[in-house]
Design a protein around this motif. Structure first.
Motif, PDB file in Angstrom:
ATOM      1  N   LEU A   1       0.861  -1.183   0.000  1.00  0.00           N
ATOM      2  CA  LEU A   1       0.000   0.000   0.000  1.00  0.00           C
ATOM      3  C   LEU A   1       0.897   1.233   0.000  1.00  0.00           C
ATOM      4  CD1 LEU A   1      -2.933   1.108   0.193  1.00  0.00           C
ATOM      5  CD2 LEU A   1      -2.566   1.267   2.668  1.00  0.00           C
ATOM      6  N   LYS A   2       0.772   2.043  -1.033  1.00  0.00           N
ATOM      7  CA  LYS A   2       1.515   3.302  -1.119  1.00  0.00           C
ATOM      8  C   LYS A   2       0.561   4.449  -0.799  1.00  0.00           C
ATOM      9  CE  LYS A   2       5.099   1.997  -4.439  1.00  0.00           C
ATOM     10  NZ  LYS A   2       5.720   2.314  -5.759  1.00  0.00           N
ATOM     11  N   VAL A   3       0.918   5.228   0.210  1.00  0.00           N
ATOM     12  CA  VAL A   3       0.072   6.322   0.667  1.00  0.00           C
ATOM     13  C   VAL A   3       0.797   7.635   0.395  1.00  0.00           C
ATOM     14  CG1 VAL A   3      -1.160   7.321   2.611  1.00  0.00           C
ATOM     15  CG2 VAL A   3      -0.902   4.842   2.449  1.00  0.00           C
ATOM     16  N   ASN A   4       0.238   8.453  -0.485  1.00  0.00           N
ATOM     17  CA  ASN A   4       0.788   9.773  -0.774  1.00  0.00           C
ATOM     18  C   ASN A   4       0.109  10.804   0.127  1.00  0.00           C
ATOM     19  OD1 ASN A   4       2.238   8.559  -2.829  1.00  0.00           O
ATOM     20  ND2 ASN A   4       0.734   9.057  -4.397  1.00  0.00           N
ATOM     21  N   VAL A   5       0.915  11.456   0.969  1.00  0.00           N
ATOM     22  CA  VAL A   5       0.405  12.495   1.856  1.00  0.00           C
ATOM     23  C   VAL A   5       0.722  13.837   1.203  1.00  0.00           C
ATOM     24  CG1 VAL A   5       0.416  13.424   4.194  1.00  0.00           C
ATOM     25  CG2 VAL A   5       0.851  10.989   3.825  1.00  0.00           C
ATOM     26  N   ILE A   6      -0.315  14.471   0.632  1.00  0.00           N
ATOM     27  CA  ILE A   6      -0.130  15.635  -0.238  1.00  0.00           C
ATOM     28  C   ILE A   6      -0.550  16.895   0.512  1.00  0.00           C
ATOM     29  CG2 ILE A   6      -0.764  16.645  -2.453  1.00  0.00           C
ATOM     30  CD1 ILE A   6      -1.559  13.703  -3.263  1.00  0.00           C
ATOM     31  N   SER A   7       0.396  17.809   0.651  1.00  0.00           N
ATOM     32  CA  SER A   7       0.104  19.067   1.343  1.00  0.00           C
ATOM     33  C   SER A   7      -0.253  20.186   0.369  1.00  0.00           C
ATOM     34  CB  SER A   7       1.310  19.492   2.179  1.00  0.00           C
ATOM     35  OG  SER A   7       2.408  19.809   1.345  1.00  0.00           O
ATOM     36  N   GLY A   8       0.116  20.031  -0.894  1.00  0.00           N
ATOM     37  CA  GLY A   8      -0.129  21.089  -1.879  1.00  0.00           C
ATOM     38  C   GLY A   8       0.795  22.284  -1.700  1.00  0.00           C
ATOM     39  N   ILE A   9       1.812  22.150  -0.822  1.00  0.00           N
ATOM     40  CA  ILE A   9       2.775  23.210  -0.555  1.00  0.00           C
ATOM     41  C   ILE A   9       4.143  22.730  -1.021  1.00  0.00           C
ATOM     42  CG2 ILE A   9       3.848  24.661   1.212  1.00  0.00           C
ATOM     43  CD1 ILE A   9       0.939  25.297   0.784  1.00  0.00           C
TER      44      ILE A   9
ATOM     45  N   VAL B   1       5.008   3.855   2.639  1.00  0.00           N
ATOM     46  CA  VAL B   1       4.928   2.541   1.992  1.00  0.00           C
ATOM     47  C   VAL B   1       4.734   1.490   3.076  1.00  0.00           C
ATOM     48  CG1 VAL B   1       6.079   0.870   0.514  1.00  0.00           C
ATOM     49  CG2 VAL B   1       6.417   3.314   0.112  1.00  0.00           C
ATOM     50  N   LEU B   2       3.623   0.739   2.970  1.00  0.00           N
ATOM     51  CA  LEU B   2       3.285  -0.263   3.982  1.00  0.00           C
ATOM     52  C   LEU B   2       3.278  -1.646   3.350  1.00  0.00           C
ATOM     53  CD1 LEU B   2       0.353   1.597   5.769  1.00  0.00           C
ATOM     54  CD2 LEU B   2       2.744   1.511   6.471  1.00  0.00           C
ATOM     55  N   ASN B   3       3.955  -2.581   4.008  1.00  0.00           N
ATOM     56  CA  ASN B   3       4.000  -3.972   3.563  1.00  0.00           C
ATOM     57  C   ASN B   3       3.716  -4.898   4.739  1.00  0.00           C
ATOM     58  OD1 ASN B   3       4.937  -3.958   0.651  1.00  0.00           O
ATOM     59  ND2 ASN B   3       6.537  -2.706   1.576  1.00  0.00           N
ATOM     60  N   ASN B   4       3.409  -6.138   4.429  1.00  0.00           N
ATOM     61  CA  ASN B   4       3.224  -7.184   5.447  1.00  0.00           C
ATOM     62  C   ASN B   4       2.189  -6.782   6.506  1.00  0.00           C
ATOM     63  OD1 ASN B   4       5.278  -8.768   4.232  1.00  0.00           O
ATOM     64  ND2 ASN B   4       6.832  -7.580   5.318  1.00  0.00           N
TER      65      ASN B   4
ATOM     66  N   SER C   1      -1.202  -7.079   8.598  1.00  0.00           N
ATOM     67  CA  SER C   1      -2.078  -8.158   9.047  1.00  0.00           C
ATOM     68  C   SER C   1      -3.500  -7.881   8.572  1.00  0.00           C
ATOM     69  CB  SER C   1      -2.041  -8.265  10.573  1.00  0.00           C
ATOM     70  OG  SER C   1      -2.464  -7.047  11.164  1.00  0.00           O
ATOM     71  N   SER C   2      -4.285  -8.915   8.438  1.00  0.00           N
ATOM     72  CA  SER C   2      -5.669  -8.738   8.007  1.00  0.00           C
ATOM     73  C   SER C   2      -6.466  -8.053   9.105  1.00  0.00           C
ATOM     74  CB  SER C   2      -6.286 -10.095   7.660  1.00  0.00           C
ATOM     75  OG  SER C   2      -6.229 -10.958   8.774  1.00  0.00           O
ATOM     76  N   GLY C   3      -7.469  -7.290   8.669  1.00  0.00           N
ATOM     77  CA  GLY C   3      -8.303  -6.557   9.625  1.00  0.00           C
ATOM     78  C   GLY C   3      -8.292  -5.074   9.335  1.00  0.00           C
ATOM     79  N   TYR C   4      -8.819  -4.280  10.259  1.00  0.00           N
ATOM     80  CA  TYR C   4      -8.963  -2.839  10.078  1.00  0.00           C
ATOM     81  C   TYR C   4      -7.702  -2.106  10.555  1.00  0.00           C
ATOM     82  CZ  TYR C   4     -13.909  -3.659   9.155  1.00  0.00           C
ATOM     83  OH  TYR C   4     -15.093  -4.094   8.620  1.00  0.00           O
ATOM     84  N   HIS C   5      -7.304  -1.085   9.785  1.00  0.00           N
ATOM     85  CA  HIS C   5      -6.130  -0.282  10.105  1.00  0.00           C
ATOM     86  C   HIS C   5      -6.460   1.205   9.913  1.00  0.00           C
ATOM     87  CE1 HIS C   5      -3.292  -3.695  10.249  1.00  0.00           C
ATOM     88  NE2 HIS C   5      -4.078  -4.217   9.298  1.00  0.00           N
ATOM     89  N   THR C   6      -5.742   2.043  10.646  1.00  0.00           N
ATOM     90  CA  THR C   6      -5.888   3.499  10.512  1.00  0.00           C
ATOM     91  C   THR C   6      -4.506   4.131  10.459  1.00  0.00           C
ATOM     92  OG1 THR C   6      -7.990   3.524  11.717  1.00  0.00           O
ATOM     93  CG2 THR C   6      -6.782   5.607  11.559  1.00  0.00           C
TER      94      THR C   6
END
Length: 914
Positions: A636-644, A671-674, A676-681
């Protein structure tokens, strides 16, 4: 000596000719390896989503500060122009124009000209500019203008070749290549009066600024529109622009003019001070040919180059002094002088004036520090201490290594820390007069004083010293305070003066001195506010700078509260000189040294970090909405975009569910790997150095692995059912086999019982035979006893003979009596051998056991033991062993010794017990 002087002169001559750069805006360069596109950038614009869009030959590039994206048109043609309105990005290309929109994390294209025959087959039309005028969109090529009102397209063909169209206020101008500029009114065009000077000139920009209209030509400079015609711009920059050729020009909101040239880079002209700065390949730009100019919402500059992209922070509070030549070296200290800077480096002391470096004579080598005292500059150098004033340099002393110079908090005395101890200057007007603090002849890095006749000195390596002296600086006492305070790790002690109080940073802990107990105590205020600080430098009584986890923070102290301002790492990443961070305050800004130049930062700058942060998550290149599900064991690739993009870009951290640690977000990417199954925040925070403030979060679910899906669970149940069925069948088969085996077992048991009965009979027979043998043995034992009696009789015979010998004197009669006695009592030799054999057979087990326990016994000893076991007396044993009674007693005594018997133990009972 002569060669050294020649080398020094040559180095000084070269250094004096170096062309340097003044303070310039910070520039971030992006090349093809960054955006994976083509060379030329024809157009730049910022979208409503704060992303930057670029027309890059065959690609539309998109950059949101985290991720580069590139897209091609369906017909794969070159994109020459873009215009952004709302959520649409209009683009013009070869015989094609349309718009792009973003959906599900990707750009999609809609053609406006599809199936329309707008372009002549003979013409190679490309749309070079898109603009809005009178409510309609204009798409301009070199021959035509296409007017689009949202439904219909009107085509206007020009009778001449044009370069660009320009909207200035309510007017629309068309710049031809050879016939000058025309004002367009509907489909009618006409030359403005008095503008004939522009004929045969290529115009690349027309801009309006404060009521005046500026016309920028390619090779003839800049003209200003007046009521009666045009006049040349009377700025000295105009001549420079003629030689550099103008490609594009724009005015900014903060009174600056930006001119992109064809071969001289970009010019940033300040209209309030009439001073310009040239940014080109000689200093920091990748390419000198500027094809396009764009601005972002921070009013910073984006340049489209002939080969690459540049982000120029012209509106940033931070400016950079670059030294790309490398001769300046690493800067250890810098100070402002009348027309430039005085710079102390590891190569020597340099004077920067009128855009040139000049090495000060006899200063080659390591220079450490510059301190201003009464309009003079004191320079600590490896070879001694120098004084600089009004362009002239004089040597004060020859004591090596003036690391730092600090002023006393109680008077005008200055203390200098050197390689060999501490120097004292108690008369700032005459720095040639110095005194030495004795009894502290070691490398001292920092010195401070806030109490009379007492100073604090930090060793360059380890240890903190409190030095007590009299009014003549004669040392009375030197105390190692870190040892007295039992601080084991006292390497690299730093001294910081804050509001007349001296603090000590030792192993990431802040201390102050308690004079009552003569020990260091932890400082609650600083330990609470400044954790994990590795360096601290004062600016003035209310401002200082700290280095925390590799990030610089400018601190403003208001009472006991501290306002943190982050200075982004990109300005100094990999350029800070560890443990040698120095700051020089100059009016409303301060200078910070780097290993290839220095930074200038506004003192009153407040970094209001942007809290409007957006998250775009991608799984297998597909966007993942909030509260959705991703596959198990995928990235899972998470882009945290500030626009600045500039100085106000927030310092971001994140925490994952059940994780207590704040993790820094590098370049806006998580970047998140491995997982576990279930809910994440994922919770994102901005960090000002002191506190973490939540800005946004992202929820998602990781699916169960394939082997735990519903279908797999059904398959598992089916397999379990089949296993149970076959287990039942197998058990039934085993039961039948078990019955059969039981029948066979009964048969075998019967046979075994018969065999046991047979064996029992044979055992009984053996017992019977054993009984017979025992009877025989008893018989032999009786024979042995008989023989013993016989032997006893022989003994009596011998005694009788002895009696006869003692009583009879007649020899013949004596002889006759003896023969008679012998004959009567003669024992057969064969019987004696039989006696001994039987005796050994009867007592064989006893003899074996005795030999094992006492291997040192002789056969004669064993024979005596047998006789004793038979309970025979010494008198009975004597004739059997053919020795006297006294000999038997002596033999018994020796036998007791060999058997290790005490005097109280009975020999016969001991032998019977074996």
């Amino acid at each position: 000596m002569k060669s050294i002087l020649l080398k020094s002169f040559f180095f000084f001559f070269i250094a004096s000719q170096i062309q340097a750069q003044e303070l310039l805006p910070f520039v971030e360069n992006y090349n093809k390896s960054n955006y994976q596109g083509d060379n030329q950038i024809w157009n730049v614009a910022q979208g409503k989503d704060n992303a930057m869009y670029f027309a890059n030959n065959h690609y539309l590039l998109r950059y949101d500060g985290v991720k580069w994206e590139k897209y091609t048109l369906p017909n794969k043609t070159i994109i020459r122009s873009i215009l952004i309105e709302g959520d649409r990005i209009y683009s013009g290309s070869y015989k094609e124009f349309g718009y792009w929109y973003r959906k599900e994390g990707k750009m999609h294209y809609v053609s406006i000209t599809k199936k329309l025959r707008l372009f002549d087959e003979k013409d190679n039309e490309e749309i070079w500019k898109i603009f809005r005028y009178n409510g309609s969109l204009y798409f301009q090529s070199f021959n035509d203008v296409f007017i689009y009102n949202g439904k219909h397209i009107q085509k206007i063909k020009f009778p001449f070749l044009i370069s660009y169209c320009f909207v200035v206020g309510q007017n629309l101008y068309v710049a031809s290549v050879e016939k000058g500029i025309f004002k367009m009114n509907g489909s009618h065009i006409a030359n403005p009066k008095g503008w004939n000077v522009l004929k045969n000139c290529v115009v690349h920009a027309i801009e309006k600024y404060k009521g005046k209209t500026y016309i920028f030509t390619h090779k003839n400079g800049v003209f200003i529109v007046e009521s009666n015609g045009l006049r040349a711009w009377d700025s000295p920059l105009n001549e420079t622009l003629k030689a550099g050729t103008i490609n594009v020009a724009r005015f900014t909101k903060n009174n600056k003019l930006i001119v992109g040239s064809g071969n001289r880079g970009v010019f940033v002209y300040d209209l309030t001070t009439n001073i310009y700065k040239n940014i080109d390949r000689k200093n920091v730009l990748m390419n000198n040919s500027i094809l396009s100019i764009g601005f972002d919402k921070e009013n910073d500059l984006w340049l489209g180059l002939d080969n690459g992209i540049a982000h120029v922070e012209i509106n940033s509070p931070i400016s950079i002094f670059y030294d790309n030549s490398g001769i300046l070296g690493s800067v250890y200290s810098v100070a402002t002088i009348n027309n430039g800077y005085l710079i102390a480096t590891n190569h020597g002391v340099f004077e920067f004036d009128s855009g040139k470096f000049n090495m000060m004579p006899n200063t080659q080598g390591q220079a450490w520090n510059i301190t201003e005292i009464n309009n003079k500059y004191v320079i600590g150098h490896n070879d001694g201490t120098f004084s600089y004033e009004n362009g002239s340099l004089a040597k004060i002393n020859n004591i090596n290594g003036g690391w730092n110079l600090s002023k006393s908090a109680i008077n005008n005395t200055y203390f200098q820390s050197t390689y060999s101890g501490i120097l004292v200057y108690d008369n700032p007007s005459d720095l040639s007069q110095k005194k030495v603090i004795k009894d502290l002849s070691k490398p001292i890095k920092y010195v401070a004083q806030n109490k009379k006749n007492e100073i604090w000195a930090a060793d360059n390596y380890r240890g903190l010293y409190r030095v007590i002296f009299d009014d003549n600086y004669k040392t009375k006492k030197v105390e190692n305070i870190t040892q007295q305070s039992k601080i084991k790790n006292d390497f690299g002690v730093k001294i910081f003066e804050f509001r007349n109080e001296i603090l000590f940073l030792i192993n990431n802990t802040w201390y102050t001195y308690n004079s009552i107990v003569n020990k260091l105590e932890e400082n609650e205020l600083f330990n609470e506010n400044f954790k994990n600080v590795t360096d601290i430098v004062g600016i003035d009584e209310n401002h200082f700078m700290v280095l925390q986890s590799g990030i610089l923070y400018h601190i403003y102290a208001h009472g006991n509260k501290f306002l943190w301002n982050i200075i982004q790492e990109k300005y100094y990443k990999g350029k800070l000189i560890n443990d040698n961070l120095r700051i020089f305050k100059a009016e409303n800004n301060y200078l910070l040294n780097l290993d290839d130049g220095f930074i200038s930062l506004k003192l009153k700058y407040v970094n209001k970090q942007n809290s409007d942060v957006k998250i775009e998550a991608f799984n297998d290149e597909n966007i993942v909405p909030n509260d959705s599900k991703i596959k198990y064991n995928t990235e899972l690739k998470v882009n945290v975009i500030s626009g600045i993009y500039g100085a106000s870009k927030p310092n971001l951290f994140y925490k994952l569910t059940h994780n207590k640690d704040y993790i820094p977000i590098s370049d806006g990417l998580i970047v998140l790997n491995n997982l576990s199954s279930g809910y994440h925040t994922i919770t994102v925070y901005k960090h000002d150095g002191a506190t973490y403030e939540k800005v946004t979060d992202f929820d998602f679910k990781v699916a169960r692995p394939w082997y735990l899906s519903i279908w797999m669970i059904l398959l598992y149940l089916l397999i379990i059912g089949a296993v149970l069925f076959f287990y039942y069948k197998w058990n039934k088969l085993r039961y039948m086999q078990k019955l059969k085996l039981q029948a066979e077992e009964l048969k075998h048991q019967r046979e075994i019982l018969e065999m046991e009965l047979k064996a029992e009979n044979e055992l009984n027979i053996q017992e019977y035979e054993k009984h017979i043998l025992e009877l025989e043995l008893q018989t032999k034992s009786s024979e042995v006893a008989g023989k013993s009696l016989s032997i006893a009789k022989q003994s009596e015979m011998i005694e009788n003979i002895q009696t006869i010998l003692d009583s009879e004197s007649d020899f013949n009669k004596l002889k006759s009596e003896i023969k008679k006695a012998i004959k009567i009592n003669e024992v057969n030799k064969h019987e004696w051998e039989i006696f001994e054999t039987n005796l050994n057979q009867i007592h064989n087990e006893f003899i074996i056991n005795l030999s094992k326990k006492f291997p040192n016994l002789t056969p004669k000893d064993i024979k005596l033991c047998v006789y004793l076991k038979m309970n025979l007396s010494s008198k009975e044993i004597a004739p059997m062993m053919n020795i006297s009674f006294r000999g038997v007693e002596l033999h018994r005594y020796r036998l007791r010794k060999k058997l290790n018997l005490t005097q109280d133990e009975n020999l016969s009972k001991f032998l019977l017990s074996l």
